[in-house]
Design a protein around this motif. Sequence first.
Motif, PDB file in Angstrom:
ATOM      1  N   GLN A  86      59.167  55.934  38.114  1.00  0.00           N
ATOM      2  CA  GLN A  86      57.666  56.390  37.749  1.00  0.00           C
ATOM      3  C   GLN A  86      57.056  55.785  39.388  1.00  0.00           C
ATOM      4  N   PHE A  87      56.204  56.013  39.709  1.00  0.00           N
ATOM      5  CA  PHE A  87      54.985  55.963  41.170  1.00  0.00           C
ATOM      6  C   PHE A  87      54.345  55.167  40.493  1.00  0.00           C
ATOM      7  N   LEU A  88      54.318  53.646  39.608  1.00  0.00           N
ATOM      8  CA  LEU A  88      53.737  52.514  38.911  1.00  0.00           C
ATOM      9  C   LEU A  88      51.909  52.311  39.295  1.00  0.00           C
ATOM     10  N   LYS A  89      50.875  52.093  39.799  1.00  0.00           N
ATOM     11  CA  LYS A  89      49.572  51.991  39.888  1.00  0.00           C
ATOM     12  C   LYS A  89      49.362  50.643  39.563  1.00  0.00           C
ATOM     13  N   LEU A  90      49.119  49.921  40.495  1.00  0.00           N
ATOM     14  CA  LEU A  90      49.227  48.657  40.675  1.00  0.00           C
ATOM     15  C   LEU A  90      47.891  48.012  40.247  1.00  0.00           C
ATOM     16  N   GLY A  91      47.542  48.738  39.050  1.00  0.00           N
ATOM     17  CA  GLY A  91      46.510  48.030  38.216  1.00  0.00           C
ATOM     18  C   GLY A  91      45.323  48.562  38.857  1.00  0.00           C
ATOM     19  N   ARG A  92      43.806  48.152  37.954  1.00  0.00           N
ATOM     20  CA  ARG A  92      42.642  48.045  38.390  1.00  0.00           C
ATOM     21  C   ARG A  92      41.595  46.954  37.642  1.00  0.00           C
ATOM     22  N   VAL A  93      40.404  46.950  39.037  1.00  0.00           N
ATOM     23  CA  VAL A  93      39.931  46.096  39.184  1.00  0.00           C
ATOM     24  C   VAL A  93      38.807  46.807  38.883  1.00  0.00           C
ATOM     25  N   ARG A  94      37.840  45.486  37.732  1.00  0.00           N
ATOM     26  CA  ARG A  94      36.769  46.497  37.545  1.00  0.00           C
ATOM     27  C   ARG A  94      35.808  44.734  38.307  1.00  0.00           C
ATOM     28  N   VAL A  95      35.069  45.226  38.305  1.00  0.00           N
ATOM     29  CA  VAL A  95      33.686  44.604  39.673  1.00  0.00           C
ATOM     30  C   VAL A  95      32.380  43.949  38.645  1.00  0.00           C
ATOM     31  N   ARG A  96      31.812  43.110  38.130  1.00  0.00           N
ATOM     32  CA  ARG A  96      30.383  43.605  37.424  1.00  0.00           C
ATOM     33  C   ARG A  96      29.661  42.380  38.121  1.00  0.00           C
ATOM     34  N   MET A  97      27.940  42.449  38.485  1.00  0.00           N
ATOM     35  CA  MET A  97      27.293  41.602  38.402  1.00  0.00           C
ATOM     36  C   MET A  97      26.714  40.603  37.341  1.00  0.00           C
ATOM     37  N   GLU A  98      26.157  39.606  38.003  1.00  0.00           N
ATOM     38  CA  GLU A  98      24.682  39.019  36.375  1.00  0.00           C
ATOM     39  C   GLU A  98      23.705  38.536  37.966  1.00  0.00           C
ATOM     40  N   PRO A  99      22.707  39.251  37.223  1.00  0.00           N
ATOM     41  CA  PRO A  99      22.651  40.070  36.241  1.00  0.00           C
ATOM     42  C   PRO A  99      22.932  41.810  36.996  1.00  0.00           C
ATOM     43  N   ASN A 100      23.515  42.317  36.286  1.00  0.00           N
ATOM     44  CA  ASN A 100      24.218  43.768  36.864  1.00  0.00           C
ATOM     45  C   ASN A 100      23.139  44.702  36.836  1.00  0.00           C
ATOM     46  N   ILE A 101      23.264  44.847  38.213  1.00  0.00           N
ATOM     47  CA  ILE A 101      22.182  45.655  38.229  1.00  0.00           C
ATOM     48  C   ILE A 101      22.273  46.557  38.692  1.00  0.00           C
ATOM     49  N   PHE A 102      23.385  47.177  39.251  1.00  0.00           N
ATOM     50  CA  PHE A 102      23.983  48.460  38.592  1.00  0.00           C
ATOM     51  C   PHE A 102      24.019  49.526  37.566  1.00  0.00           C
ATOM     52  N   LYS A 103      23.880  48.569  35.838  1.00  0.00           N
ATOM     53  CA  LYS A 103      22.951  49.378  35.280  1.00  0.00           C
ATOM     54  C   LYS A 103      21.371  49.125  34.600  1.00  0.00           C
ATOM     55  N   ASP A 104      20.726  48.176  35.779  1.00  0.00           N
ATOM     56  CA  ASP A 104      19.618  48.622  35.601  1.00  0.00           C
ATOM     57  C   ASP A 104      18.629  50.159  36.423  1.00  0.00           C
ATOM     58  N   PRO A 105      18.070  50.935  35.610  1.00  0.00           N
ATOM     59  CA  PRO A 105      17.506  52.290  36.092  1.00  0.00           C
ATOM     60  C   PRO A 105      16.577  52.120  36.904  1.00  0.00           C
ATOM     61  N   ASN A 106      16.265  50.906  37.111  1.00  0.00           N
ATOM     62  CA  ASN A 106      15.046  50.663  38.091  1.00  0.00           C
ATOM     63  C   ASN A 106      15.072  50.572  39.306  1.00  0.00           C
TER      64      ASN A 106
END
Length: 775
Positions: free
Chosen positions: A72-92
């Motif tokens: 089976q052709f396995l992926k090597l995982g998933r990376v998640r990057v989160r900022m503080e403050p979480n600018i991408f989550k701010d609708p402004n």
Amino acid sequence: MLLSGVVKGTAQDNSRLKVQLKKYNIKWTSQSQNSSESMPLGGGDIGCNVWVENGDLLFYISRTGTFDENNQFLKLGRVRVRMEPNIFKDPNWQFKQELKLYDGYVEIVAKKKIDSVQVALWIDVFNPVVNVEVNSSKKIKITAFYENWRSKDRLLPMNERSACFSYSGYEGDVITYSDSVMYHKNNVLWYHRNRSDKLLFDFCVEQQGLTEVKEELWNPQKNLTFGGALMGNGMAVGKTGKGQYVSSPFKCWSLQSEKARKQHHLQVVLHTAQTPSTEEWKEQLFSVKINETWKKTKQWWHRFWTRSHIFINVDKNDPSDSGWQVGRNYQLFRYMLGCNAYGDYPTKFNGGLFTYDPVFTKQGNTSLHGTPDYRSWGGGSHTAQNQRLVYWPMLKSGDFDMMPSQFDFYSRSLKNTELRTKVYWGHKGCSFTEHPETFGLPAAATWGFDSGPRTRPIETEPGTLYNPWVKLHYTNQLEFAYLILEYYKYSGKDISCYLPFVESALTFFFEHYKYRQRQRSGRFYDDNGKLVIYPSTACETFKEVKNPTDVSAALAAVISAIQRLPDSLMSGHKKQFWKTQARHIPEFNFELYKGDTILVAAKNLPKRINSDIPELYPVFPYGMYGVGRPRLDIPLNTWKSGLLDDRKNYISWHQDPIFCARMGLTEEARKFTELKLSDSGRRFPAFWGPGHDWVPDHNWGGSGMIALQDMLVQYVDDKVYMFPAWPKEWNVDFKLHGPHGLVLQAALVNGVAEELSVMSQRKNEKIIMMLGVKE
């Protein structure tokens, strides 16, 4: 018409190329809903699906050759990057994600008045490293999570076993074994090491009665270890945790910024190798160069784009225009192929490096709730009928350095397939079936099991597959042999290491069908001195046939190409031998239909079980009929007879637009090519599928590329036919490659050809313009 000259390569031309490619950049101004709305990023042999969801930057990691115990052709995982403050989550904050083709990277930007955060994701072409660079106008912290859904052994459900195609329909347990994940200093380290007692290789050897030669067989699964490390300057070990993404529970390990900064640089370093121990693998992993400059990778992508291009209706710059879409998506898909330029294994037709959570694929009327590792039609198994279409377009695009991974697939396991031939039939030659695994033996599911829905009848001849679609299907080893010879004709590169495979592929057919005929009649040939290729198959469509046309075309094409090799590659004695063998190839099959001569798939036509069109394989891939060749009326009669209408199609591996382009059928070539290369209907325009296969469907894109190239240029002996099937309504600017170092660059504006330049090793190229020429 006779023209010669020099292909332009000035800084001005490169600047124009950059401007045109910029129009094809994919730009999103809103975040994605899930992984199906991801963007492909790649380099070397690594591919990532990149997206931003609910304020988090995420990417899956794939790399060629990461095959587990089940292949089976396995992926090597998933990376998640989160900022503080979480600018991408701010609708402004204004959001933009862009695939920048010319430089080969993904940029994500958030802006609010004078403040901004810019994230650049790029993959080192020369070293297996994924880079995430964050630049902010204000100091921020980041947390990087490594997420793994293989933290424990998992019994693979029956409906997910297509992911390891050999075990499709197998009634015994199939387990995806866990990875090892840990902190190592200030890094997250993970790997998967294949267990020595659970290898598919061992299963296939025993199943297929090859135990007596097992020690002579090459085993790429043994001691294979793959994985990587997440690291970053100024990062410290963070918390571990649990979660669930879509259908898959996962565990995570994190790294956190030690302090707020304006700049952050994360790296994911990867390594795949067969090593005696995990300790040796770790040593090799941490010796990978990680501080190479981004400049070298950008320069590689710049050179990649200067090799070739096809720009259609760029003056309109209208994404709703069908011609513009076709040109843009051609470039997008070529970029996706370039992401595995240097893989040890070829780009898989069923998703390449860019598959995502299967629930979003929705094949047919069902949704499959499997892990991100799932894909239909297997990971390590190699479906030749589909794979070939991924690699044919690289000839005219000039991507010669990307082709050896496909050829190596065959040359590495050549000995294994020669041994199976010797064991079963006692003669010479390789016998690559339609679905070989990475080690060359047939996928177990095509052989048949001891019980269950795919039970192999006890009376089945050893060596013969028990699978109605691919039984007796060896033909594509000849097509890959022919592709290797065409690769030499186009690139001039040394193919001496592949010639043993080419000759072995031929040898099998001559030896095997003499063996069969002698069993029946006591003689090698029929009364006319011809091979009797029976029982055989015409593609996957007609079974138990005699003298299939596609096989005769393949044998003739390969031997003809061998005759053109220089003596430095193949001796005159050997070439004469194959020339003599060619006299025994059966003739093509013809019949009269409504007074017209047409091609027929085989001498006899039992009930068909698939929808290939083997009658037209002398048109493509073997180039024996078509524009500029004698008796074009025969394939045209065949196409227009109505007998093929219920087999005509455009999805996945169907090559109808290529047939139409090769026969000069402009309107039909355009219609089918638009269906092939227009927007996919998914957020990323070149994520076609699932069709017959999966998403993204790479043989869908590859066949579309071939058709578009052939609509523009075809090469017949010493002649170059330009615009043989090109609609005048499409303005085009293109640069494509041809045999003997030929490079053509031209434009067509309002139906008139202009700006033609030619570079060739030959003094004069005979250019035949099939549209008006500007005086």
